[in-house]
Design a protein around this motif. Structure first.
Motif, mmCIF file in Angstrom:
data_model
loop_
_atom_site.group_PDB
_atom_site.id
_atom_site.type_symbol
_atom_site.label_atom_id
_atom_site.label_comp_id
_atom_site.label_asym_id
_atom_site.label_seq_id
_atom_site.Cartn_x
_atom_site.Cartn_y
_atom_site.Cartn_z
ATOM 1 N N SER A 40 -22.330 -32.609 -64.534
ATOM 2 C CA SER A 40 -21.307 -33.707 -65.416
ATOM 3 C C SER A 40 -21.269 -34.555 -65.664
ATOM 4 C CB SER A 40 -20.869 -31.894 -64.616
ATOM 5 O OG SER A 40 -19.821 -31.694 -66.037
ATOM 6 N N LYS A 44 -22.609 -37.336 -71.652
ATOM 7 C CA LYS A 44 -23.500 -37.315 -73.372
ATOM 8 C C LYS A 44 -23.261 -36.331 -74.104
ATOM 9 C CE LYS A 44 -25.024 -33.280 -70.342
ATOM 10 N NZ LYS A 44 -23.891 -32.716 -68.532
ATOM 11 N N THR A 46 -20.266 -37.261 -74.704
ATOM 12 C CA THR A 46 -19.239 -38.446 -75.109
ATOM 13 C C THR A 46 -20.066 -39.451 -76.343
ATOM 14 O OG1 THR A 46 -18.033 -39.036 -73.287
ATOM 15 C CG2 THR A 46 -18.402 -40.810 -75.225
HETATM 16 N N1 LIG Z 1 -10.068 -39.190 -73.372
HETATM 17 C C1 LIG Z 1 -10.941 -39.323 -72.221
HETATM 18 N N2 LIG Z 1 -10.225 -40.167 -71.280
HETATM 19 C C2 LIG Z 1 -10.429 -40.368 -69.959
HETATM 20 N N3 LIG Z 1 -11.752 -39.815 -69.636
HETATM 21 C C3 LIG Z 1 -12.231 -39.311 -70.695
HETATM 22 C C4 LIG Z 1 -12.118 -38.997 -71.666
HETATM 23 N N4 LIG Z 1 -12.091 -38.037 -72.153
HETATM 24 C C5 LIG Z 1 -13.638 -38.005 -71.601
HETATM 25 N N5 LIG Z 1 -13.597 -38.380 -70.310
HETATM 26 C C6 LIG Z 1 -13.874 -38.702 -69.221
HETATM 27 O O1 LIG Z 1 -15.453 -38.988 -69.661
HETATM 28 C C7 LIG Z 1 -16.889 -38.942 -68.689
HETATM 29 C C8 LIG Z 1 -17.519 -37.947 -69.448
HETATM 30 O O2 LIG Z 1 -17.175 -37.002 -70.308
HETATM 31 P P1 LIG Z 1 -18.263 -36.218 -71.112
HETATM 32 O O3 LIG Z 1 -17.721 -35.009 -71.839
HETATM 33 O O4 LIG Z 1 -19.613 -37.159 -72.008
HETATM 34 O O5 LIG Z 1 -19.085 -35.289 -70.396
HETATM 35 P P2 LIG Z 1 -20.264 -34.071 -70.056
HETATM 36 O O6 LIG Z 1 -21.858 -35.384 -69.372
HETATM 37 O O7 LIG Z 1 -20.613 -34.088 -71.768
HETATM 38 O O8 LIG Z 1 -20.207 -33.944 -69.074
HETATM 39 P P3 LIG Z 1 -20.495 -31.831 -69.200
HETATM 40 O O9 LIG Z 1 -21.866 -31.738 -68.911
HETATM 41 O O10 LIG Z 1 -19.506 -31.401 -67.702
HETATM 42 O O11 LIG Z 1 -19.817 -31.556 -70.582
HETATM 43 C C9 LIG Z 1 -16.429 -37.224 -68.123
HETATM 44 O O12 LIG Z 1 -15.712 -37.658 -66.757
HETATM 45 C C10 LIG Z 1 -14.434 -37.527 -68.482
HETATM 46 O O13 LIG Z 1 -13.581 -37.276 -67.421
#
Ligand SMILES: Nc1ncnc2c1ncn2[C@@H]1O[C@H](COP(=O)(O)OP(=O)(O)OP(=O)(O)O)[C@@H](O)[C@H]1O
Ligand SMILES: [Mg+2]
Lengths: 229, 805
Positions: A40, A44, A46
């Motif tokens: 997490s 991903k 993003t």
């Molecule tokens: N608008 C934002 N401003 C600052 N940080 C952000 C923003 N959006 C996302 N993040 C950060 O970017 C990182 C990646 O987020 P992302 O949603 O891509 O994670 P993920 O791998 O999809 O996690 P999960 O498995 O929990 O969905 C996280 O640490 C989050 O805190």
């Protein structure tokens, strides 16, 4: 089909850059079934959003079907949505005020498909997904698994070349999840649709042909699966 | 696509029924008042448009001080009749010039055969050229010759129906009595004309041609006043004509002064200057002499209406943006499915259009329903569908619809179609929703308007109750006024009727004021004072209050010769201590000396907006001139209906062919207050609506905020916050906004109400109470509204709220 070169994404917070994606370079070919995995917060979603042109990378080059995405204007991007990209969301994101049939029909309206053709395509998809009986129900009258089927049907009806799915089974029980995965696999194999999904489940990932492991915004591992099953 | 959008729109409206109803209702209020105003303005602009030829007709106005309300020079349309001939002779651009006098508005009796006389108060006496200037359409009779013979008359269709009950009137004879003691003259109906399709500034039911208007009084000193209208050829050079008109007038005045051997330069000095001008007939209604034009009168109402529409549109915008949170997901999804921003914008505008068209339809129905009430209020007749300008009205409605839709739909549509799909799909849209400042701003604006309204009502209410309780200086009850000249024999007979206390006449009474300015010399200084001629017991009959000295009395033989009574204003103007003093009045070279025998309290004979003039009361033995048109009767007691029928019997004996018409002084007094009262009623209605709308807006916003914070509230509750603490938390931000709105309203309301008050010669000092009241009221109501919402949020089960997040 997809070329990523040195994609970077960071948020500047009080002068400190916090990186979410670093030096992400990869290429994905037409007909691949890629699963993005990782803990997490690894970035991903993003990455998938950048692939879907919902977010822009801070730095780097991205080519989609030979076109430079960074310099793409809004109109061109919308054309890509209409003709090539289908989205599937963890939270389904069906439009509550539309019936099942209308939800599925929506993308065709934007593609300006003729009315007769729309009817037949929607009927076709409903039939394939065994949802004919449910076509006049509203999303809140369906189970989670059924809603996600509608979500996929909606993504498919416009005959995209690629489906982007962010944890499509995250809210589902495992039998339903497996059903969705079977469907993806079938689409991938029979219709040669490129599929990129984000998932936490090894089982789901096993349906694909390739796994990208993301850790702290960096691709740690790029695994190609032997089609043994 | 359009069909689907329409479907979604309706499903959304159904789903959010409450919001939709509130939204539409708000718009209905705003639109209805706007429609009424629009129709009123259309009606007023329609004056004198019934024939294209009327654009070449001009009304002639002269500057003079004769029968002007304040004794000063004004532009008036009652002008020296000799001017008509003068203009015809020296201004070649005027092809025809006609002289018209309005017969006494209190009534001309028309007697047909042996039937009871009918009183008409819309008759004109015209010269033979009237129909050459005014192109009325003759249904019967010949336009050219209808009024060429003396003692002929022409009826309008409506008047013919009223008088004869038939349109078959040509050649019939009627007896016309212009006032009660008139012996009457017989006229023959020589024409029937169609009622024009638009209102007229010179309105009438029938025109009479006695032949008297053909000639002017002889001798340079005698003048007769009438109205003069001129028909010009096409496209005259107005500046050149204006110059020629003025020059003709000055030459005429100079020759008149020379003939009278008086000094032109002595007369026209200071504020006095000669003036004659022509005003296009079609501008006459918008630019009346001596009174405010209709536009001037409705200006505050236009302001109110526009504000109300604004409040309802703001309401709409607020509710729509609040709701947009719910719609954000739809927008996000549609965007990734390939919808253009433009098509989303159109979708939301379409929804606004649906709501505003529903509102418009309801408003039209409501307008139709309210028109009779509204018409009675403003004493005009209007219909919606039979409107002579239905087409232009439709176009205006279309424009209003587009403007309202754009105003109310554009901003929410823009906010929605601009939202970023990632935010929405991630679920961060609600928190990141922009436009909080704007919504708060709009809420403040709504409250500023509402609070200003409340303060306005407060001030108006205090002023009107001040006026209602102000001593008018005379006793309006048990007093009636018969509109007739004073005849001693009839007065004597009425005096003998049991129950009658006084019978008198005066030239100045509420509802019929005739001010005559006279110049007097007191202690070798000149003063201009208003002079009122009364009979011996008129001041007693009116119930005026004596300050010092005595009123006129038959016991003093010289009272009709050289005794006068002053009002306090006159006494003050002359320096006070006037009892027993003497002053000199010069009349055509002769000097008369008068002695002040009494001073009475000022009494009101016009509305409270007008200052009581310094006045000299002079007793007349002849019982006033025949033109007083007032016969005052004071009764012994309240139940005077019986007495009136006895008086009526006496009347019948003397004037069998002229009906008796009277008004109670009380109702004349109420009439004088009517205009202000109407305005206050209007403002009150508007205020209630705007306050209601503002509260709706607040309610919706509070509902939205507490919904948005459901999760926060649930968590706080789990952490141990009490319901009260949560309500207080939600209230705080709103109360600050409302308080802020109050602070802004105070100066605005102060300026506006002060301006309104300054229109009254008799007024209260600016009160503080309405300001405090408005603030307390707005805070209390806001507190209640928000608390209601907050309570709902606070007492809801926290588990549910968290489970479905
Ligand atoms: N608008 C934002 N401003 C600052 N940080 C952000 C923003 N959006 C996302 N993040 C950060 O970017 C990182 C990646 O987020 P992302 O949603 O891509 O994670 P993920 O791998 O999809 O996690 P999960 O498995 O929990 O969905 C996280 O640490 C989050 O805190
Ligand atoms: Mg994620």
């Amino acid at each position: 089909m997809i070329e990523l070169k040195n994609i970077e994404k960071y948020y500047a917070n009080k002068g400190v850059k916090s990186y979410i994606l670093r030096h992400v370079s990869t290429s994905i070919k037409q007909g691949e079934f890629v699963s993005i995995m990782g803990p997490s917060g690894a970035g991903k979603s993003t990455l998938l959003n950048i692939l879907g042109m919902l977010e822009e990378p801070t730095y780097g080059a991205y080519e989609f079907m030979g076109e430079d995405v960074v310099s793409l204007n809004e109109r061109k991007r919308i054309e890509l949505y209409r003709n090539h990209i289908g989205f599937v969301f963890q939270a389904y994101h069906l439009i509550d005020e539309m019936t099942v049939a209308e939800n599925i029909e929506a993308p065709l309206l934007y593609k300006k498909v003729s009315s007769a053709e729309r009817k037949s395509r929607v009927a076709d998809v409903l039939d394939r997904f065994n949802m004919v009986a449910k076509k006049d129900l509203f999303p809140n009258q369906l189970s989670g698994g059924q809603q996600q089927l509608v979500g996929i049907a909606r993504a498919l009806v416009a005959q995209p070349s690629i489906i982007l799915a962010d944890e499509p089974t995250g809210n589902l029980q495992s039998p339903q999840a497996l059903q969705i995965m079977e469907l993806f696999k079938k689409l991938n194999e029979e219709e040669n649709i490129t599929i990129i999904q984000v998932t936490h489940s090894e089982v789901n990932a096993a349906y694909g042909s390739r796994i990208l492991h993301l850790l702290d915004g960096v691709i740690k591992e790029d695994l190609s699966l032997q089609q043994v099953i | 696509m359009f069909k689907l959008n329409l479907k979604i729109a309706f499903r959304n409206l159904l789903k959010n029924r409450g919001y939709a109803v509130v939204n539409v209702l708000g718009l209905v209020f705003g639109l209805t008042s706007f429609l009424l105003l629009l129709m009123y303005i259309n009606h007023e602009q329609d004056y004198d448009r019934w024939d294209s030829g009327l654009s070449n007709v001009y009304q002639v106005r002269e500057r003079h001080d004769f029968f002007s309300p304040d004794g000063k020079q004004h532009w008036q349309y009652g002008i020296d009749s000799k001017i008509a001939g003068l203009l015809k002779k020296s201004i070649p651009q005027f092809r025809q010039v006609t002289k018209v006098s309005v017969l006494w508005r209190n009534g001309t009796a028309i007697k047909i055969g042996q039937s009871e006389p009918i009183l008409m108060n819309d008759l004109l006496e015209v010269d033979s050229l009237f129909f050459k200037v005014f192109p009325y359409k003759f249904l019967k009779g010949v336009q050219k010759t209808a009024v060429s013979e003396p003692n002929t008359m022409v009826l309008k269709e409506s008047a013919a129906k009223k008088l004869f009950g038939t349109l078959d009137v040509l050649g019939k004879h009627v007896k016309v009595l212009r006032w009660s003691s008139d012996e009457g003259k017989t006229y023959q109906v020589k024409g029937l004309i169609a009622d024009p399709s638009t209102p007229e500034s010179l309105s009438f039911g029938a025109v009479l041609h006695s032949g008297e208007r053909e000639k002017d009084p002889e001798g340079p000193g005698s003048t007769n006043y009438c109205q003069v209208y001129a028909l010009a050829g096409d496209q005259i050079d107005t500046t050149a004509v204006a110059k020629a008109v003025q020059k003709t007038y000055i030459d005429y005045k100079k020759s008149t002064f020379a003939a009278l051997k008086t000094s032109y330069d002595d007369y026209y000095k200071g504020e006095m200057f000669p003036g004659l001008k022509v005003v296009p007939l079609q501008q006459v209604h918008a630019d009346p002499p001596l009174s405010k034009s209709w536009l001037e009168k409705v200006k505050p109402i236009i302001g109110l209406t526009v504000f109300l529409l604004l409040v309802s549109v703001i309401n709409f915008v607020n509710l729509a943006t609040v709701q947009s949170v719910q719609r954000a997901k739809e927008v996000g999804v549609k965007k990734v499915l390939g919808a253009y921003k433009r098509s989303l914008l159109m979708q939301f505008l379409l929804e606004a259009a649906i709501l505003s068209s529903v509102a418009l339809v309801i408003s039209i129905a409501l307008t139709e329903l309210l028109l009779p009430v509204f018409g009675r209020h403003f004493e005009i007749e209007m219909t919606f569908w039979n409107n002579s300008r239905l087409w232009s009205l439709m176009i205006q409605l279309g424009a209003v619809f587009v403007v309202v839709t754009l105003l109310s739909g554009f901003y929410p549509a823009l906010v929605l179609s601009n939202c970023n799909p990632v935010d929405v799909l991630k679920g961060t849209y609600e928190r990141g929703l922009k436009g909080v400042a704007l919504r708060n701003g709009l809420l403040v604006l709504q409250f500023v308007i509402a609070v200003t309204f409340i303060i306005g009502i407060g001030v108006m209410f205090l002023q009107s109750s001040y006026v209602a309780h102000k001593n008018p200086g005379f006793e309006p009850d048990r007093l009636i006024n018969i509109k007739t000249s004073y005849q001693e024999d009839l007065a004597e007979k009425i005096r003998r009727v049991p129950g009658v206390k006084y019978v008198a006449t005066t030239t100045q009474v509420m509802g019929n004021v005739f001010n005559v300015p006279r110049e007097i010399t007191y202690k070798s200084k000149d003063y201009k004072l208003n002079t009122v001629t009364v009979t011996m017991d008129a001041l007693q009959a009116l119930g005026t209050q004596l300050v010092v000295g005595r009123l006129f009395s038959r016991a003093y033989a010289q009272d009709t010769l050289n005794a006068v009574v002053l009002n306090e204003a006159a006494a003050k103007l002359l320096g006070g201590h006037m009892l027993g003093q003497q002053y000199v009045l010069k009349d055509e070279g002769e000097k008369h000396t008068f002695q002040v025998v009494g001073i009475i309290k000022d009494y009101h004979n016009e509305g409270f907006d007008k200052e009581i003039l310094p006045t000299i009361y002079k007793a007349s033995s002849r019982g006033g001139t025949s033109s007083t048109n007032n016969l005052l009767i004071r009764f012994e007691n309240e139940n005077y209906q019986q007495t009136i029928s006895l008086i009526e019997a006496e009347w019948k004996k003397k004037y069998p062919d002229y009906p008796m018409v009277y008004t109670a002084a009380e109702s004349a007094f109420q009439d004088a207050l009517k205009a202000d009262r109407r305005f206050i009623e209007m403002v009150t209605v508007f205020s209630f609506i705007s306050v209601a709308l503002s509260l709706l807006g607040l309610f919706a916003l509070a509902a939205f905020v507490s919904k948005r914070r459901t999760k926060e509230i649930a968590i706080r509750k789990i952490l141990g916050a009490s319901d009260l603490q949560i309500i207080r938390m939600l209230n705080r931000s709103f109360l600050i906004l409302v308080l802020f709105a109050n602070v802004i309203s105070w100066p605005i309301a102060y300026v506006l109400t002060n301006k309104w008050l300054s229109g009254f010669a008799y007024r209260i000092d600016m009160p503080v109470f309405p300001f405090i009241l408005a603030t307390l009221l707005s805070l209390t109501v806001a507190l209640l509204t928000v608390s209601l919402q907050a309570k709902k949020a606070a007492v809801s089960d926290p588990v549910n709220a968290l489970k479905y997040e």
